[in-house]
Write an enzyme that holds these catalytic residues in place. Structure first.
Site, PDB file in Angstrom:
ATOM      1  N   ASP A 175       0.859  -1.182   0.000  1.00  0.00           N
ATOM      2  CA  ASP A 175       0.000   0.000   0.000  1.00  0.00           C
ATOM      3  C   ASP A 175       0.906   1.247   0.000  1.00  0.00           C
ATOM      4  O   ASP A 175       2.126   1.153   0.050  1.00  0.00           O
ATOM      5  CB  ASP A 175      -0.954  -0.052   1.203  1.00  0.00           C
ATOM      6  CG  ASP A 175      -2.225   0.733   0.948  1.00  0.00           C
ATOM      7  OD1 ASP A 175      -3.286   0.367   1.450  1.00  0.00           O
ATOM      8  OD2 ASP A 175      -2.144   1.734   0.197  1.00  0.00           O
TER       9      ASP A 175
ATOM     10  N   GLU B 199     -10.969   6.559   3.988  1.00  0.00           N
ATOM     11  CA  GLU B 199      -9.979   5.988   4.894  1.00  0.00           C
ATOM     12  C   GLU B 199     -10.106   6.533   6.325  1.00  0.00           C
ATOM     13  O   GLU B 199     -11.216   6.672   6.833  1.00  0.00           O
ATOM     14  CB  GLU B 199      -8.577   6.192   4.323  1.00  0.00           C
ATOM     15  CG  GLU B 199      -8.433   5.551   2.926  1.00  0.00           C
ATOM     16  CD  GLU B 199      -7.002   5.482   2.454  1.00  0.00           C
ATOM     17  OE1 GLU B 199      -6.733   5.897   1.320  1.00  0.00           O
ATOM     18  OE2 GLU B 199      -6.145   4.967   3.206  1.00  0.00           O
TER      19      GLU B 199
HETATM   20  C1  GLC Z   1      -4.481   4.199  -0.183  1.00  0.00           C
HETATM   21  C2  GLC Z   1      -5.344   2.976   0.104  1.00  0.00           C
HETATM   22  C3  GLC Z   1      -5.346   1.957  -0.996  1.00  0.00           C
HETATM   23  C4  GLC Z   1      -5.093   2.640  -2.329  1.00  0.00           C
HETATM   24  C5  GLC Z   1      -3.689   3.219  -2.285  1.00  0.00           C
HETATM   25  C6  GLC Z   1      -3.358   3.994  -3.569  1.00  0.00           C
HETATM   26  O1  GLC Z   1      -3.883   4.637   1.001  1.00  0.00           O
HETATM   27  O2  GLC Z   1      -5.098   2.287   1.313  1.00  0.00           O
HETATM   28  O3  GLC Z   1      -6.627   1.296  -0.972  1.00  0.00           O
HETATM   29  O4  GLC Z   1      -5.189   1.693  -3.385  1.00  0.00           O
HETATM   30  O5  GLC Z   1      -3.480   4.061  -1.165  1.00  0.00           O
HETATM   31  O6  GLC Z   1      -4.168   5.123  -3.669  1.00  0.00           O
END
Ligand code: GLC
Length: 564
Positions: free
Chosen positions: A281, A481
């Protein structure tokens, strides 16, 4: 090579002649480059794609082209990075990734679908497969061939800000719908659809089980519970052919998932036979320890194959630092060459399956179809099937299209941003007219009722005179988030008073709620004659009026337990 043959291994054979032939030609720099994914906003100098042989670029929720946000802007933007990749010695094409999590939601004018919590209420895997096929065609229309979707989380606590990214709090429903979404995006096999887009089951594993629903928190449970609640969606996605899996920020019993070799390698790659590649991530490996080089060693040895790095040379823990750290870890024997080869082979296999070695060109018909009426019709059908009727007294619903005077209250009735929720144009989403081509609930109402009907929009419910019925919109502002983590799940005082004012007006009250999760409704439920949970329906507001005015019946069933 650490990946082990296992029964039931889908899609790829262990050996892949083309990948192995390419691997044999690659230098260590070229191999490590393939394992690096950099955010477009961190790549001030796009030539670094060529200089460092980068394998992937992503655009995070708010990383947009400098020229604008139309599909054409995005197509040019994506191709500007690809051009550098194709100028490298071995011309290994770039794989561009984006969070197309409810349609191609970063792009202006794209079709925005209901978020997963609404799609879960449809209980309709075939419909979800069609929705993701449309999404794949819109994503491919901008030259992008990788979506960081489907999120196959099983959110246990609605206080979590990412509850709406989960189809359900029930493992079986997530398992069924996650597999359907994977096939919608990728096709039956990655190479068999012209607009096949690599799917990414996320976030492995237990992202939705953290204590108190705290985002990126700690999931405390025994292994049997972890396997029972959270593993089935990955098993099904792998059987559906998913080519990538994103690792969760969260921890299991205090151990960061990004450093958990047992779960990433022994379970996911070994026991489940996952033959695609594991991506981290956003800067997630940085959370393993205070020492970045140690984080690099831990995550790669745990089984991560590609690392998402949002920092440019102007910041610490950036992609140049990562490359240098990994090179020296290999030189010191701390990361085995075989681990590097396995990671790169997995990445190359996917690129071969996607057909991007043959061509990275984009079919202009796909670009032209972004936001098309046919695409929006599929999203409208998803909206219809996602609506959940919680209450309908005095048979207020369906409303008559010939109603004489309808009052619509609540600012959210004419707020496309609130209707779409987070991950829309911007990471956190925003209120207001966020994208072209959408239809708010108010606009849909005006298009649905008879010409003689009078529609009064009274955001604060102050003008209810002679109303024959009142539709009140309540709910949550957009969030994504951790910004959506809440300790209390009650409707706001303003919403409660809005519904109370509407009730005091004496006409029947239909309340429609836009929210990323069930909320405690209190007096809003008792003050309403009818109450509809619309979740986060996206751009196609007419999907709501189709049902509110009786052209279609309510069929949606909440995919989550409703807290009392
Ligand atoms: C974010 C998320 C993830 C996403 C990634 C790229 O923090 O946790 O779901 O795909 O970063 O944006």
């Amino acid at each position: 090579m650490t990946s082990t043959l296992s029964h039931g291994a889908p899609m790829f054979s262990e050996q892949d002649p083309k990948a192995d032939a390419l691997l044999a030609q690659m230098t260590l720099d070229e191999k490590i480059g393939q394992m690096v994914q950099v955010d477009s906003s961190a790549l001030k100098d796009k030539a670094d794609v060529q200089k460092y042989f980068l394998g992937s670029v992503l655009s995070g929720g708010s990383s947009d082209p400098d020229t604008g946000n139309t599909a054409q802007d995005w197509l040019k933007f994506v191709n500007s990075f690809q051009t550098y990749a194709l100028q490298t010695r071995l011309k290994i094409p770039l794989l561009y990734g984006i969070d197309a999590v409810h349609g191609h939601n970063n792009i202006d004018g794209a079709t925005i679908f209901p978020h997963h919590i609404g799609l879960g209420a449809t209980h309709d895997p075939k419909l979800i497969e069609r929705a993701e096929r449309v999404t794949a065609e819109e994503v491919a229309g901008t030259g992008i061939r990788w979506a960081f979707a489907p999120c196959v989380t099983v959110p246990q606590n609605a206080r979590w800000g990412r509850t709406y990214e989960g189809f359900s709090d029930q493992t079986a429903l997530v398992t069924k719908l996650g597999a359907a979404a994977t096939i919608g995006l990728q096709g039956r096999k990655l190479s068999d659809e012209p607009a096949s887009v690599l799917a990414c089951a996320k976030h492995f594993i237990g992202d939705g089980g953290t204590t108190n629903g705290i985002d990126q928190g700690n999931t405390v449970c025994d292994e049997a519970t972890l396997r029972k609640l959270y593993l089935p969606p990955y098993r099904a996605a792998i059987q559906a052919g998913v080519g990538s899996v994103m690792v969760s920020y969260s921890s299991w019993n205090g151990v960061k998932m990004h450093g958990n070799k047992y779960l990433l390698t022994d379970v996911l790659k070994g026991e489940l036979g996952f033959q695609g590649f594991l991506v981290s991530d956003w800067a997630a490996i940085d959370q393993i320890s205070p020492d970045y080089k140690h984080d690099v060693e831990q995550s790669i040895n745990a089984g991560l194959d590609m690392i998402m790095i949002p920092n440019g040379p102007d910041k610490s823990n950036n992609y140049v630092e990562f490359i240098n750290d990994l090179k020296s870890l290999v030189a010191d024997g701390k990361v085995p060459q075989a681990r590097i080869d396995d990671a790169v082979r997995r990445i190359l296999r996917i690129k071969i399956q996607l057909g991007i070695f043959e061509s990275t060109a984009t079919d202009p018909a796909l670009t032209a179809a972004i936001g098309s009426p046919d695409h929006r019709a599929v999203a409208r059908e998803c909206v219809r099937e996602s609506l959940v009727l919680l209450k309908n007294e005095r048979n207020v619903l369906p409303l008559s299209k010939n109603i004489k005077h309808l009052v619509v209250a609540g600012a959210g009735a004419d707020d496309l941003g609130m209707q779409c929720g987070g991950w829309t144009i911007d990471w956190q989403g925003r209120r207001g007219n966020v994208t072209h081509g959408g239809t708010t609930l108010l606009a849909a109402i005006r298009q649905t009722v008879a010409p003689e009907t009078k529609v009064t929009f009274s955001p604060d419910a102050s003008d209810l005179k002679n109303a024959d019925a009142v539709i009140v919109v309540v709910g949550e502002p957009p969030y994504a988030e951790m910004k959506g983590d809440r300790s209390q799940l009650n409707l706001s005082a303003d919403d409660l008073s809005l519904v109370a004012k509407a009730k005091a007006g004496g006409a029947p009250v239909v309340t429609v709620m836009f929210s990323g999760r069930p909320l405690e409704l209190g007096a809003a439920l008792t003050d309403s004659d009818a109450f509809v949970a619309a979740w986060l329906p996206g751009t196609e507001g007419q999907g709501m009026t189709d049902v509110l005015f009786g052209d279609f019946k309510f069929t949606g069933k909440s995919s989550r337990v409703w807290p009392h």
